[in-house]
Design an enzyme around this catalytic site. Structure first.
Site, PDB file in Angstrom:
ATOM      1  N   PHE A 256       0.362  -1.474  -0.041  1.00  0.00           N
ATOM      2  CA  PHE A 256       0.110   0.771  -0.488  1.00  0.00           C
ATOM      3  C   PHE A 256       0.863   1.009  -0.308  1.00  0.00           C
ATOM      4  O   PHE A 256       0.395   2.290  -0.475  1.00  0.00           O
ATOM      5  CB  PHE A 256      -0.599   0.119   1.249  1.00  0.00           C
ATOM      6  CG  PHE A 256      -0.156   0.145   1.973  1.00  0.00           C
ATOM      7  CD1 PHE A 256       0.392  -0.042   3.098  1.00  0.00           C
ATOM      8  CD2 PHE A 256      -0.293   1.618   2.729  1.00  0.00           C
ATOM      9  CE1 PHE A 256       1.219   0.145   4.446  1.00  0.00           C
ATOM     10  CE2 PHE A 256       0.299   2.410   3.907  1.00  0.00           C
ATOM     11  CZ  PHE A 256       1.065   1.529   4.665  1.00  0.00           C
ATOM     12  N   LYS A 257       2.639   0.968   0.188  1.00  0.00           N
ATOM     13  CA  LYS A 257       2.370   2.013   0.179  1.00  0.00           C
ATOM     14  C   LYS A 257       3.041   3.127  -1.185  1.00  0.00           C
ATOM     15  O   LYS A 257       3.525   4.501  -1.093  1.00  0.00           O
ATOM     16  CB  LYS A 257       4.527   1.883   0.985  1.00  0.00           C
ATOM     17  CG  LYS A 257       3.720   1.027   2.420  1.00  0.00           C
ATOM     18  CD  LYS A 257       5.253   1.445   3.260  1.00  0.00           C
ATOM     19  CE  LYS A 257       5.150   1.042   4.558  1.00  0.00           C
ATOM     20  NZ  LYS A 257       4.566   0.075   5.326  1.00  0.00           N
TER      21      LYS A 257
END
Ligand SMILES: *Cc1c(COP(=O)(O)O)cnc(C)c1O
Length: 458
Positions: free
Chosen positions: A108-109
């Site tokens: 998700f980063k």
């Protein structure tokens, strides 16, 4: 919209300043001066993640960029995603899995870091300057930062990684990128050693050229939080017809949870936020026992959550518990970790309005991976699995749970070998990773060695 520090001495900053500065001068974290409000009917009417982001991001950038500048950047920010709407959603009974791992580094980063990098570049172009990105990583931050910055010629990225508990896939994601402005530095030491070196570098700044920026990519950068706020509104857009929404979030540095809390303060109706941690349970000890104290890091099968303190937690203490009293906040955090944090019990009970927590060990993490695979033929990554436990336990028709799926399981192959689960489809990001050459530069945990290397390549 201007920004100020949780510790009260660094105030009235515009968006571009806090973007480039990262941490506040007084050691605190930047916060928006107020919570902008979002029109939920407008959110419901949107048909894509990017259209929703175009409602959210300008609320925070208006002090430095016009509405048009921001929305046109948002349109071109998130690149190389495999999913057509960037995010996937899978539904199992009263639980939805919000798949945030379809980006170029399969975690998700990418959402926060691609947004930050695009704005870094925009500022550098307008000021005709260059920058060094310097960060330490124990997992997914490094690869997302490298990927997000690699196409911007004004930015050189130096990422320090420890010899320790990182999956080989995670390491190769950083070491196999072939770009002249990207460097993966392997440090003979722990993640804490890497972080100490980065902290020292930010203090000394003795390797920068004239006018060069030194940029932080850790999750205290507010722009990363903005990118993450957007997907909570996207979840609402997709799932608001269900009952009350609850979010269960695999948690390390508390950036994702704080983005969820921020979305709530901006008008998103949320029943409960479940803070899910592995054996590194500082946050669980706080939410269940009012005890926030630093301990040694345990190595687990969810390595991106192996932390001893949760940097973004200061933001919650400041906003929710202390009603933005920066004097009290700075007293607490100036003395932490030497003095553990314990709130008076009335203040502490404010958590009950919104938060719960759970701690899941490796054995139970593997168990739920196996159960979910058997029942639904779906493979949870080890981080997502930690949060799925609480969601499957607590959800029913009246309480829909959304689990944030923070990484693709293929990043952690050894876990699935052990469980005899075969991962059939590799995300694009991870294909051919083991065939590529690694470009790793190895150093002792020694400041001068690192600085010499940066100087030679700057
Ligand atoms: C970074 C990370 C987390 C922890 O997120 P925080 O925002 O630091 O709490 C969880 N899962 C994965 C896969 C991550 O990369």
């Amino acid at each position: 919209m201007l920004f100020h520090s949780t510790r009260g001495k660094d105030t009235d900053k515009d968006f571009a300043s806090i973007l480039m500065q990262g941490l506040a001068d007084d050691g605190g974290l930047f916060m928006p001066d107020y919570w902008p409000q979002v029109d939920l009917d407008e959110i419901k009417s949107k048909t894509s993640f990017v259209d929703i982001a175009k409602c959210i991001v300008p609320l925070f950038t208006s002090s430095s960029f016009s509405h048009e500048e921001t929305t046109s950047m948002v349109e071109s920010t998130w690149h190389d995603f495999e999913h057509q709407d960037l995010i996937g959603i899978k539904e199992f009974n009263s639980v939805s899995i919000l798949e945030l791992f379809h980006g170029p580094t399969a975690a998700f980063k990418d959402f926060g870091l691609q947004l930050a990098a695009a704005f870094f570049n925009k500022v550098l172009e307008s000021e005709n300057k260059t920058a060094i990105v310097l960060g330490a990583t124990s997992g997914d931050t490094g690869s997302a930062a490298i990927d997000a910055c690699k196409n911007y010629g004004r930015i050189k990225s130096f990422i320090l990684l420890p010899n320790g508990n990182m999956s080989e896939v995670q390491r190769r994601q950083m070491s196999t990128i072939k770009a002249s402005n990207v460097f993966a530095l392997r440090i003979d030491g722990t993640f804490d050693d890497c972080q100490d070196l980065v902290k020292l570098a930010f203090k000394k700044r003795d390797f920068l050229n004239n006018d060069q920026y030194l940029l932080a990519v850790n999750s205290i950068n507010w722009t990363r939080i903005i990118g993450q706020i957007c997907y909570y509104f996207y979840a609402f857009n997709q799932l608001h017809q269900k009952s009350n929404l609850n979010f269960s979030i695999p948690t390390g540095n508390f950036g994702n949870v704080f983005a969820c809390y921020s979305a709530h303060k901006m008008g998103l109706p949320i029943n409960n936020i479940s803070v899910a941690v592995n054996e590194n349970d500082i946050l669980h000890r706080f939410f269940s026992d009012n005890n926030y104290s630093k301990q040694f890091v345990h190595e687990t099968i969810s390595p991106s959550m192996d932390i001893s303190v949760a940097s973004n937690f200061e933001r919650l203490v400041y906003d929710l518990f202390l009603d933005r009293d920066s004097a009290r906040c700075s007293k607490m955090f100036d003395n932490f970790p030497t003095n553990p944090i314990e709130l008076d019990s009335i203040t502490w009970q404010k958590k009950d309005r919104l938060f719960s927590s759970s701690k899941v060990n490796d054995l139970d993490t593997k168990k739920i991976i196996q159960e979910t695979y058997k029942l639904f033929n779906y493979i949870l990554d080890p981080h997502t699995a930690v949060a799925a436990v609480e969601a499957f336990n607590k959800s029913d028709e009246n309480n829909h749970y959304v689990v944030l799926s923070t990484a693709h399981p293929a990043k952690f192959p050894q876990v699935y070998e052990e469980l005899d689960i075969e991962i059939n489809s590799l995300p694009f990001a991870l294909r051919d990773l083991f065939k590529k050459e690694e470009y790793l530069h190895s150093f002792d945990a020694d400041y001068n060695q690192i600085v010499n290397f940066i100087n030679r390549n700057n």
